[in-house]
Design an enzyme around this catalytic site. Sequence first.
Site, PDB file in Angstrom:
ATOM      1  CG  ASP B  59      -1.847  -1.195   1.240  1.00  0.00           C
ATOM      2  OD1 ASP B  59      -2.327  -1.567   0.150  1.00  0.00           O
ATOM      3  OD2 ASP B  59      -2.061  -1.779   2.308  1.00  0.00           O
ATOM      4  CG  ASP B  86       5.589  14.472  -1.578  1.00  0.00           C
ATOM      5  OD1 ASP B  86       4.707  15.224  -1.113  1.00  0.00           O
ATOM      6  OD2 ASP B  86       6.328  14.810  -2.518  1.00  0.00           O
ATOM      7  CG  ASP B 204      11.444  21.361  -5.640  1.00  0.00           C
ATOM      8  OD1 ASP B 204      11.663  20.237  -6.126  1.00  0.00           O
ATOM      9  OD2 ASP B 204      10.326  21.942  -5.709  1.00  0.00           O
ATOM     10  N   GLY B 374       3.754  23.015  -9.626  1.00  0.00           N
ATOM     11  CA  GLY B 374       3.999  23.690  -8.363  1.00  0.00           C
ATOM     12  C   GLY B 374       5.487  23.794  -8.058  1.00  0.00           C
ATOM     13  CG  HIS B 375       7.716  20.909  -7.973  1.00  0.00           C
ATOM     14  ND1 HIS B 375       8.270  20.654  -6.753  1.00  0.00           N
ATOM     15  CD2 HIS B 375       6.616  20.121  -8.059  1.00  0.00           C
ATOM     16  CE1 HIS B 375       7.557  19.741  -6.120  1.00  0.00           C
ATOM     17  NE2 HIS B 375       6.533  19.395  -6.892  1.00  0.00           N
ATOM     18  CG  HIS B 397      11.193  17.012  -3.816  1.00  0.00           C
ATOM     19  ND1 HIS B 397      10.442  16.868  -4.952  1.00  0.00           N
ATOM     20  CD2 HIS B 397      10.358  16.795  -2.776  1.00  0.00           C
ATOM     21  CE1 HIS B 397       9.198  16.589  -4.592  1.00  0.00           C
ATOM     22  NE2 HIS B 397       9.115  16.526  -3.290  1.00  0.00           N
TER      23      HIS B 397
END
Lengths: 562, 562
Positions: B59, B86, B204, B374-375, B397
């Site tokens: 899962d 996350d 990021d 969004g990055h 990330h």
Amino acid sequence: MKESVIKKNNMLDIKGVKVIPLGGLEQIGMNITAIEYEDSIIVIDCGLSFPEDEMLGIDLVIPDVTYLKDNIDKVKGFVITHGHEDHIGSLPYILKDINVPVYGTKLTIAIIENKLKEHNLLKNTKRKVIKYGQSINLGCFRIEFIRTNHSIADAAALAIFTPAGILFHTGDFKIDFTPVFGDPIDLQRIGEIGKKGVLALMCDSTNVERPGYTMSERTVGKTFDSIFTDYAKQRIIVATFASNVDRVQQIINSAEKYGRKVVIEGRSMVNIITTASETGYIRMPENILIDIEMMKNYTDDQLVLITTGSQGETMAALSRIAASIHKKVSIKPGDVVILSSTPIPGNEKAVSKVINELSMKGAKVIYQDTHVSGHACQEEIKLIYSLTKPKYAIPVHGEYRHLIRHAELANVMGVPKENIFLLSSGDVLTLSNEKAGLTGKVPAQGILVDGLGVGDVGNIVLRDRQHLSENGLIIVVVSLEKYSNQIMAGPDIVSRGFVYVRESENLIEEARDVVEKALDKCLSKNNADWGKMKTEIKDSLSDYIWKKTKRNPMILPIIMEV
Amino acid sequence: MKESVIKKNNMLDIKGVKVIPLGGLEQIGMNITAIEYEDSIIVIDCGLSFPEDEMLGIDLVIPDVTYLKDNIDKVKGFVITHGHEDHIGSLPYILKDINVPVYGTKLTIAIIENKLKEHNLLKNTKRKVIKYGQSINLGCFRIEFIRTNHSIADAAALAIFTPAGILFHTGDFKIDFTPVFGDPIDLQRIGEIGKKGVLALMCDSTNVERPGYTMSERTVGKTFDSIFTDYAKQRIIVATFASNVDRVQQIINSAEKYGRKVVIEGRSMVNIITTASETGYIRMPENILIDIEMMKNYTDDQLVLITTGSQGETMAALSRIAASIHKKVSIKPGDVVILSSTPIPGNEKAVSKVINELSMKGAKVIYQDTHVSGHACQEEIKLIYSLTKPKYAIPVHGEYRHLIRHAELANVMGVPKENIFLLSSGDVLTLSNEKAGLTGKVPAQGILVDGLGVGDVGNIVLRDRQHLSENGLIIVVVSLEKYSNQIMAGPDIVSRGFVYVRESENLIEEARDVVEKALDKCLSKNNADWGKMKTEIKDSLSDYIWKKTKRNPMILPIIMEV
């Protein structure tokens, strides 16, 4: 669009030419379409499709040709548009039942012959090479092969002259005014045929969502040249589709220009390039090819390796190189790897894995601007509609999302909505100049191939594989004495793919108690119906396991009588 | 890059601040990083990752926090950058062992509280809401929360003031000069901190392969407006990420402008929008929301349905609507469905399936220009480097392909190659103004969660599931009499997921013969070692099956003693 099809379902009195896709919408990529008029049937292409994610363990999917078998006397031959798997891959399976001649252009037939050789079918199969512009007569049909461009050389569109009118099938195509090999698509002839009047156009839908034009294959050659300039000192590895002979030609051109030797690696790459070489579809400068064993005699700046695996296919050469399990090539820091293809939907993660692995080993991986599609975008498709001006449009080659977009485009190009047909596999569409509509349905479910088994894996087996894959299984075995129904041995519990048993001894121990109680309950009631006993074991164990783990393994009670 | 890391492996004498990712490269998406200095540890984020394709039946995957448990006295708290799975998803699992306070901005904490409520952990967990610009002291660290922009409101970057220097962690971010909610990223403060001197930047990497800038979220609102204009008469359904509160706000804005009522559907969508509403992160015009049951009282042009499932997730509302198994919404021809997200790699086929199903039911599906990321893209990442001018760069990330690209970019921005560290999960990187390098390794394998079981499914279980999923299994049961070893019952053969038995009776019959021969062979030799007997059955049956079918099912011999 769909509605218009359904409405016409009752029109069973059309006399005309029948178009019957035996693969397609429900088996994406499996291209095979029967064209029928009275006592003549020809079959366009004979592709296979690769299994969907939920078809666990399945190797490939081939078409159901029951309809052709039932009408074997009518079937005159296969006419093949080009040599890609999704258009020829099922031939070795289907020819065993439908042994009729196969027609195609030179490279297409050469690739098919390779395939037939592997399956020991070469001797028993009639093949005929057709040139562009040439026609063949099969039954009441005349079929003309017309030059197109695609990501494999020698692709053809088909003009099928039928007593009911002309059907025009583009095959997979793009419009490349500056192709790497041969000439651009024969737009003149397409216009000429259009002028005669096309009853129906069956046109490639793959890129119908993309506006504009697909770039010329030649633009990729420029990218290669600039990479070869930028990385003059490094070893260069290029992965691409084996069948993209023109792409390989351009890599070889760059190699020649920059004084590098070429190594070809990967079984399908070697096969196709050998075939293309022998048939003159690839120009191989003398002494440029070297064996993979000879690489050690050259410095990095003298080498290009051309390989399969650009889609991250697990067993392909590049994946094996990336995973360090290739016997003859290992990546070293500084190597430049070019992925000359775009991931096909579904392959993104596999491709990413290969990129990550190569990067971790220090390779520079280049995957931007190194590919162009082999399929027509919107403006190219519109051009074909302009040239053919068909009465009916039958979008082919795509998922439903593509077909529906294509239908919108066909409508914009002047085909009335009611003349556009989005066919499902097995639909029988009958077309005449007066009217058109669905007139029947033939069997056309894909047939699953697993190892040597063709069609012996069905939904039940797949459902079991799914169940096993997610939750594993628990087997309960118990021996009962005949007549007395006394427990002679067991219950024993064996599990696989469920939990790590050593760490879950209690769970298994308690499971046995649950089974024993279930057995006692049945036996005390003198209820020795094995079916009921099995159900009781299954239900009580499954309840217990769910309560304890929120999992649902397959439970298999086996009772032996001793 | 990797090399420089390995070289520094022996430098075990650095006194400085330790950066220890406990997830990341090997568990993409699982963001959790420990920062340690002497007797203080703080943990940035506590995410989960979703199972890879080969993790059958799993899962989710949570981090191994053995290192934190072993140093529990040092651990001061979790500092959370934003409320995405996350970054927060493992909290309910990890807090059970590492019960320390959780710090985050208002919306982030509200979302975490929802989660804790579901797991009955709310009472026992200390949470604290931190404002942008506010600092908290945890052990020897001071942590400042700085405003950024992302696809969820209230995202923060963290400036971590340590005795060894300032660590700057961007969290997930983009630069949006015209955000839908609140203010643009606080570039001034980032510059100010940069001016003080940043020891290391953790930035990021998600979109580092994309040149240019990510578009403002506000551009999507314009697309919505134009779709609402174009399809004024149709019912509109918009699917997007539940957590993209600003996206939902823009759909609501369009609904308000065009006089439509809004229905929210999908459990996570309802949860997040309720939370965002209650905390003031979404502006909900009065009376615009209606219950799904009330839809029947409105005409198509008066309705917008906002739903989960834009990634084709099987159980999400949109997939159920598309498959006609949603209880309250069914698609009718003319409906307009907007997919307001781009498929995450790996989800392409699932999304395509939903598009196909919706199209077949007559819906118009719109999926182009309806999403922005969004990055941050390359130019935005460069801007952060310009403002912070870090001594060390630790790209975070992303997959390795992203980290390595990010390293190139960091180098272009002036960070020397030897100061750039691509960390694997569990690496201990120690940083000081003088030097930096790997100084250790801690356990950081992902822990698999299957149902209620945490960590009880390991490689053996997964390998079995894989084997079962591809080939199914054959069980052979036989009862032998104690001492005499006479066969009392069987051999019986049971198969699942192998072949459709009714059509393969001969195969199973012959398989039984093979097993009988194998048994005879053992028993005639008086070889009653069950281990050997099982091996003999397995080997001979497996040979036979492979020869006949080219398949390799799992074979499970079970011998019972009666």
